[in-house]
Design a protein around this motif. Sequence first.
Motif, short mmCIF file in Angstrom:
data_model
loop_
_atom_site.label_atom_id
_atom_site.label_comp_id
_atom_site.label_asym_id
_atom_site.label_seq_id
_atom_site.Cartn_x
_atom_site.Cartn_y
_atom_site.Cartn_z
N PHE A 48 0.73 -1.13 -0.11
CA PHE A 48 -0.09 -0.01 -0.05
C PHE A 48 0.95 1.27 0.07
CE2 PHE A 48 -2.34 -3.28 1.99
CZ PHE A 48 -3.65 -3.31 1.23
N GLU A 49 0.08 2.53 0.09
CA GLU A 49 1.05 3.48 0.13
C GLU A 49 1.83 3.89 1.40
OE1 GLU A 49 -1.58 6.38 -1.34
OE2 GLU A 49 -1.61 5.89 -3.55
N SER A 50 1.12 3.77 2.56
CA SER A 50 1.48 4.07 3.74
C SER A 50 1.08 3.06 4.78
CB SER A 50 1.19 5.42 4.18
OG SER A 50 -0.20 5.49 4.42
N TYR A 51 1.77 2.89 6.05
CA TYR A 51 1.48 1.91 6.90
C TYR A 51 1.70 2.42 8.50
CZ TYR A 51 2.90 -0.65 2.81
OH TYR A 51 3.09 -1.20 1.27
N GLN A 52 0.80 1.83 9.30
CA GLN A 52 1.18 2.12 10.66
C GLN A 52 0.70 0.97 11.52
OE1 GLN A 52 2.48 4.80 12.61
NE2 GLN A 52 2.51 3.13 13.94
N ALA A 63 -5.77 -0.94 21.59
CA ALA A 63 -4.48 -1.18 20.61
C ALA A 63 -3.81 0.27 20.89
CB ALA A 63 -4.78 -1.37 19.25
N GLU A 64 -2.50 0.14 20.66
CA GLU A 64 -1.37 1.18 21.05
C GLU A 64 -0.67 1.33 19.54
OE1 GLU A 64 0.79 0.33 24.38
OE2 GLU A 64 -0.70 0.35 25.95
N LEU A 65 -0.54 2.48 19.30
CA LEU A 65 0.27 2.76 18.35
C LEU A 65 1.77 2.44 18.41
CD1 LEU A 65 0.04 5.72 15.50
CD2 LEU A 65 2.32 5.34 16.88
N ILE A 66 2.36 1.71 17.46
CA ILE A 66 3.69 1.54 17.61
C ILE A 66 4.57 2.44 17.11
CG2 ILE A 66 5.47 -0.29 17.32
CD1 ILE A 66 3.42 -2.37 17.07
N SER A 67 5.57 3.14 17.67
CA SER A 67 6.19 4.36 17.10
C SER A 67 7.34 3.83 16.31
CB SER A 67 6.97 5.13 18.19
OG SER A 67 7.74 6.25 17.81
N GLY A 68 7.25 4.27 15.20
CA GLY A 68 8.27 4.17 14.21
C GLY A 68 7.75 3.03 13.21
N ALA A 69 6.83 2.25 13.57
CA ALA A 69 6.35 1.09 12.88
C ALA A 69 5.67 1.44 11.65
CB ALA A 69 5.60 0.02 13.82
N THR A 70 6.28 2.08 10.45
CA THR A 70 5.65 2.37 9.30
C THR A 70 6.05 1.83 8.15
OG1 THR A 70 7.30 4.05 9.11
CG2 THR A 70 5.12 4.71 10.43
N ASP A 71 6.35 0.57 8.04
CA ASP A 71 6.94 -0.15 6.86
C ASP A 71 5.77 -1.31 6.70
OD1 ASP A 71 9.37 0.86 6.53
OD2 ASP A 71 10.33 -0.15 8.02
N ASP A 81 6.65 -9.62 22.83
CA ASP A 81 5.49 -9.61 22.32
C ASP A 81 4.47 -10.78 22.14
OD1 ASP A 81 6.36 -6.91 20.82
OD2 ASP A 81 7.51 -8.19 19.45
N VAL A 82 4.86 -11.75 22.78
CA VAL A 82 3.97 -12.99 22.80
C VAL A 82 3.28 -12.85 24.13
CG1 VAL A 82 3.87 -15.62 22.85
CG2 VAL A 82 5.20 -14.25 21.27
N PRO A 83 2.23 -12.94 24.50
CA PRO A 83 1.01 -12.72 23.26
C PRO A 83 0.63 -11.67 23.24
CG PRO A 83 -0.20 -13.80 25.16
CD PRO A 83 1.29 -13.38 25.78
N ALA A 84 0.20 -11.11 22.13
CA ALA A 84 -0.44 -10.06 21.88
C ALA A 84 -1.14 -9.78 20.53
CB ALA A 84 0.76 -8.89 21.71
N TRP A 85 -2.24 -8.83 20.24
CA TRP A 85 -2.99 -8.76 19.05
C TRP A 85 -2.21 -7.61 18.43
CZ3 TRP A 85 -6.87 -12.04 18.15
CH2 TRP A 85 -7.47 -12.58 19.18
N PHE A 86 -2.10 -7.86 16.93
CA PHE A 86 -1.53 -6.80 15.98
C PHE A 86 -2.52 -6.37 14.88
CE2 PHE A 86 2.07 -8.33 18.23
CZ PHE A 86 3.05 -7.31 18.36
N SER A 87 -2.30 -5.14 14.45
CA SER A 87 -2.97 -4.93 13.50
C SER A 87 -2.51 -3.73 12.59
CB SER A 87 -4.52 -4.31 13.64
OG SER A 87 -4.36 -3.43 14.75
N VAL A 88 -2.66 -3.46 11.56
CA VAL A 88 -2.07 -2.49 10.63
C VAL A 88 -3.16 -1.48 9.75
CG1 VAL A 88 -1.76 -3.87 8.51
CG2 VAL A 88 -0.22 -1.98 9.00
N GLU A 89 -2.65 -0.16 10.17
CA GLU A 89 -3.64 0.59 9.43
C GLU A 89 -2.82 1.09 7.96
OE1 GLU A 89 -6.02 4.45 11.09
OE2 GLU A 89 -3.92 5.06 10.57
#
Length: 366
Positions: A48-52, A63-71, A81-89
Amino acid sequence: MGPIHLFLFITLFLTSFQLSSQCDIVPSVDGNLMLCPESEGVLQTSNFESYQWFKRPFSADEAELISGATDSFLTVNYFDDVPAWFSVEVSYDSCVVMSDEYLLDGYVFLPPFVESVGDFSVGSEGEIILCNQDTAFFIFSLDTNVQWFRDFEPIIEANDKELIVTESGAYFAEGAPEECPDFIMSLGLAIDVIKKDINASQPIIDQITFEDFFITNIDQFVYWEWHCIAFEGGELTFLSTDSILVLNELWELCDLGPYFVRAIDRDGCVSWSIAHYPYINSVEKINIGIEKVFPNPITDFVNLKYSKKQDGLSYQLYSNTGSLLQTGSLSGIDQDRIDLSNFNNGYYILVLKSNHGSIGIQLVKM
């Protein structure tokens, strides 16, 4: 509807359809959603064009925004990180869409263990005691990338989950679960194995007289039994549990034997003596009319001189461990000679049998 109104309606419809088409994207997350202990993984989404990226701890509500995680990808690890839920915008053509949440989980393994099977004894401190020909089998709970060690040195080609143990040493193993072949786990504690010296715990028979036997190292044992090979039938026959075996009436049952002792030492190890044959060391006359046995010690030949004719006389020569080495017939008249020149120096038992009885004579070859 007039032309102007119709034009506006069509324009609004097309604009709405275009916006709907532009936002028709469904981001998903895949990659390493199941981690092995002490490992890292990568979560990823499509282009995609951008990621967060966002993370929601397993017990949290938001959910909390992960700073710098924009790839388009995100590196995660088991410890943090185990266990946890992850998502991407993601955004694409002015559309911004949030993916579903995906659970990042990890494997949890029980500590490894070793099962010990076989015929062996266990000492007072849990050590395995191998008696005589005993063998222990160790079975490791892990089956991948296995390596066995003895005295903290790797055992060459010992890479199966099963290990046959026949030597003394401190044993342990390391290996990995099949699901996580790089996660090497160690047993932690070594298993001590003591291999008993068969000669140190083997009962030794000697004799007081021709018909009285005793165990020279009896203080090493807590239990013992006397046995013989019965004269008729050739079967192993129980005789006594006395410390000294007095043949007397047993002589007719076992004759020249051989005689054995079965003993149990303080570690529970069972051992058998070597075969013992009653013997004389001189010209003592027992059952057979032997006048003289000479020379003794011998070099190449032993001579037998008789006080009377011996009918059906034959001989058997045994090693001091009870192995039959040589047999033959003798004339039984006046004097015979037996050739022992082909044998090494040492102790031997010469058994003489005739129609009148049997006798064993201990010979020394020098």
